[in-house]
Design a protein around this motif. Structure first.
Motif, PDB file in Angstrom:
ATOM      1  N   GLY A   1       0.708  -1.322  -0.225  1.00 45.45           N
ATOM      2  CA  GLY A   1      -0.106  -0.104  -0.266  1.00 45.45           C
ATOM      3  C   GLY A   1       0.975   1.320   0.274  1.00 45.45           C
ATOM      4  O   GLY A   1       1.629   1.118   0.763  1.00 45.45           O
TER       5      GLY A   1
ATOM      6  N   ASP B   1       0.749   4.747   1.744  1.00 44.90           N
ATOM      7  CA  ASP B   1       0.779   4.696   2.900  1.00 44.90           C
ATOM      8  C   ASP B   1       2.168   4.066   3.732  1.00 44.90           C
ATOM      9  O   ASP B   1       2.277   4.637   4.504  1.00 44.90           O
ATOM     10  CB  ASP B   1      -0.508   4.363   3.951  1.00 44.90           C
ATOM     11  CG  ASP B   1      -1.765   5.276   3.653  1.00 44.90           C
ATOM     12  OD1 ASP B   1      -1.698   6.396   3.449  1.00 44.90           O
ATOM     13  OD2 ASP B   1      -2.927   4.652   3.856  1.00 44.90           O
TER      14      ASP B   1
ATOM     15  N   LEU C   1       4.962   6.095   2.108  1.00 47.89           N
ATOM     16  CA  LEU C   1       4.631   7.180   2.196  1.00 47.89           C
ATOM     17  C   LEU C   1       5.038   7.439   4.184  1.00 47.89           C
ATOM     18  O   LEU C   1       5.801   8.193   4.143  1.00 47.89           O
ATOM     19  CB  LEU C   1       3.270   7.956   2.902  1.00 47.89           C
ATOM     20  CG  LEU C   1       2.539   8.562   1.263  1.00 47.89           C
ATOM     21  CD1 LEU C   1       0.981   8.466   1.553  1.00 47.89           C
ATOM     22  CD2 LEU C   1       3.376   9.211   0.674  1.00 47.89           C
TER      23      LEU C   1
ATOM     24  N   ALA D   1      -6.359  16.433  -1.561  1.00 50.59           N
ATOM     25  CA  ALA D   1      -7.324  15.291  -0.769  1.00 50.59           C
ATOM     26  C   ALA D   1      -7.594  16.259   0.228  1.00 50.59           C
ATOM     27  O   ALA D   1      -6.300  16.698   1.041  1.00 50.59           O
ATOM     28  CB  ALA D   1      -7.335  13.877  -0.644  1.00 50.59           C
TER      29      ALA D   1
ATOM     30  N   ASP E   1       1.948  12.042  -4.013  1.00 53.25           N
ATOM     31  CA  ASP E   1       1.989  11.729  -3.450  1.00 53.25           C
ATOM     32  C   ASP E   1       0.527  11.858  -4.584  1.00 53.25           C
ATOM     33  O   ASP E   1      -0.659  12.053  -4.929  1.00 53.25           O
ATOM     34  CB  ASP E   1       1.083  11.869  -2.292  1.00 53.25           C
ATOM     35  CG  ASP E   1      -0.155  10.210  -1.849  1.00 53.25           C
ATOM     36  OD1 ASP E   1      -0.364   9.886  -3.497  1.00 53.25           O
ATOM     37  OD2 ASP E   1      -0.538  10.873  -0.947  1.00 53.25           O
TER      38      ASP E   1
ATOM     39  N   THR F   1      -0.885   3.879  -5.898  1.00 54.14           N
ATOM     40  CA  THR F   1      -1.348   3.149  -5.242  1.00 54.14           C
ATOM     41  C   THR F   1      -2.580   2.170  -5.948  1.00 54.14           C
ATOM     42  O   THR F   1      -3.124   2.765  -6.729  1.00 54.14           O
ATOM     43  CB  THR F   1      -2.428   3.435  -4.420  1.00 54.14           C
ATOM     44  OG1 THR F   1      -2.784   2.793  -3.555  1.00 54.14           O
ATOM     45  CG2 THR F   1      -3.688   4.644  -4.736  1.00 54.14           C
TER      46      THR F   1
ATOM     47  N   LEU G   1      -1.556  -2.873  -2.143  1.00 51.42           N
ATOM     48  CA  LEU G   1      -0.662  -2.429  -3.258  1.00 51.42           C
ATOM     49  C   LEU G   1      -0.037  -1.468  -3.625  1.00 51.42           C
ATOM     50  O   LEU G   1      -1.441  -0.365  -3.928  1.00 51.42           O
ATOM     51  CB  LEU G   1      -0.535  -3.269  -4.657  1.00 51.42           C
ATOM     52  CG  LEU G   1       0.851  -3.766  -5.352  1.00 51.42           C
ATOM     53  CD1 LEU G   1       2.205  -4.188  -4.118  1.00 51.42           C
ATOM     54  CD2 LEU G   1       0.260  -4.891  -6.634  1.00 51.42           C
TER      55      LEU G   1
END
Ligand SMILES: *Cc1c(COP(=O)(O)O)cnc(C)c1O
Length: 359
Positions: free
Chosen positions: A86, A88, A91, A164, A190, A216, A228
């Motif tokens: 993933g 996240d 990051l 976002a 991102d 992603t 993933l």
């Protein structure tokens, strides 16, 4: 009692709060930006054909096949691709790989990492957890990121594009400005929602080795369930992410995710069609909401960021939930009055519009 055994860092940890995944009743789920359509039929086929016996074995720690498939897809080298559990996780690795904590002895330690004040709410959580000084820059009145503000002294920049929860998008010309402000400064983009937007920063990788793009499978590829994500950047940056991973867990991508991740890439036509359908629905719903006098941003993502003319965000969230429609609302006072609504199927959005009109 149990807190007596927690370390100091954990006692103070904030934690990101993900959107609800309720089990109590069937909702129209417009709260976590999952794609409303199923993954590609090629993914179903690959899953069915998987040799379960091989699950006995660890996956390839270098993820050669998946990285090669992604490299080919983006016309890059395998050494420019990092894959993980993933985005996240990627990051979080970035915060450990590239940013100097507050108390570090390094020269850049005093300088902040810049991000948007209204942005992905996981960045402040990572910053806090890893002790990284994060400076949040306000948006312009129209909620767009003001690129010029990012010219100040800083150790890095991290932003979501489209952003976002605003959904607003910076084109590559604006990103070039950001990258040119200081070519010794890393800029992390991102791109969780970029497949619903006009263009990607991936094409800038050939000109900028201070750019790292995070992607992603969770949104546009309808595969949030396999966890993933991947990063695209200069090999030196990719190597850094590998080092963080190899000090944490050698196998962050499992065999199922690897197989399905490759299969999803092979179905370009299905992918293009799902993104196109989503965008079409998004634009139709925007028009309908504007006709109702609703204030909303010109989102280039798979969600809308809207404001009811009278009701608070909490009231809209609650009123829709009672009618079986789940949207996302954030407690932060900066976001007062707003809710984030993921784009569902045409049928789901019809139900949403009816429920919203009743409020
Ligand atoms: C959903 C999202 C992610 C997380 O994606 P995963 O790959 O599911 O971890 C990252 N960044 C932004 C901005 C997102 O909205």
């Amino acid at each position: 009692m149990k807190q007596t055994f927690w370390n100091k860092k954990l006692q103070a940890a904030q934690c990101y709060v993900p959107g609800e995944q309720p089990q109590d009743r069937q909702y129209i789920k417009l709260n976590t930006n999952e794609l409303p359509y199923p993954p590609s039929p090629k993914v179903a086929e690959a899953l069915k054909n998987m040799d379960y016996e091989r699950l006995r074995l660890y996956p390839d720690p270098t993820q050669k096949r998946l990285r090669e498939a992604l490299a080919e897809h983006f016309a890059l080298e395998k050494e420019q691709v990092f894959v993980s559990n993933g985005s996240d996780e990627i990051l979080a690795f970035c915060f450990q790989a590239f940013f100097e904590p507050q108390n570090s002895a390094a020269g850049s330690a005093g300088k902040p990492v810049l991000t948007a004040e209204q942005g992905y709410s996981f960045y402040p959580v990572y910053a806090d957890f890893y002790g990284v000084p994060l400076k949040k820059l306000p948006l312009m009145p129209d909620m767009q990121i003001r690129v010029e503000d990012y010219g100040q002294a800083s150790q890095a920049v991290i932003i979501a594009n489209p952003n976002a929860p605003t959904g607003l998008f910076l084109d590559n010309e604006a990103l070039r400005t950001l990258l040119e402000q200081d070519r010794q400064r890393l800029v992390i983009i991102d791109e969780a929602y970029v497949d619903f937007a006009p263009e990607s920063a991936v094409s800038l990788l050939e000109d900028y080795n201070n750019l790292l793009v995070v992607r992603t499978y969770s949104k546009s590829r309808a595969l949030a369930g396999i966890r993933l994500g991947f990063a695209l950047a200069h090999p030196d940056l990719i190597r850094a992410l590998e080092i963080v991973r190899d000090n944490f867990n050698s196998y962050t991508v499992d065999r199922v995710a690897e197989t399905l991740g490759i299969a999803a890439l092979e179905d370009g036509a299905y992918f293009a069609q799902s993104c196109a359908n989503l965008i079409k629905t998004r634009e139709q719903v925007k028009d309908r909401l504007m006709a109702l006098g609703v204030e909303l941003t010109d989102s280039q993502a798979n969600f809308l960021w809207l404001k009811h003319p009278r009701l608070s965000g909490a009231a809209v969230y609650q009123g829709l939930k009672e009618q079986g429609v789940l949207v996302r609302y954030f407690r932060d006072p900066l976001y007062a009055g707003r809710v984030r609504v993921s784009i569902g199927t045409d049928e789901e959005m019809q139900v949403f519009l009816e429920a919203f009109s009743k409020l």
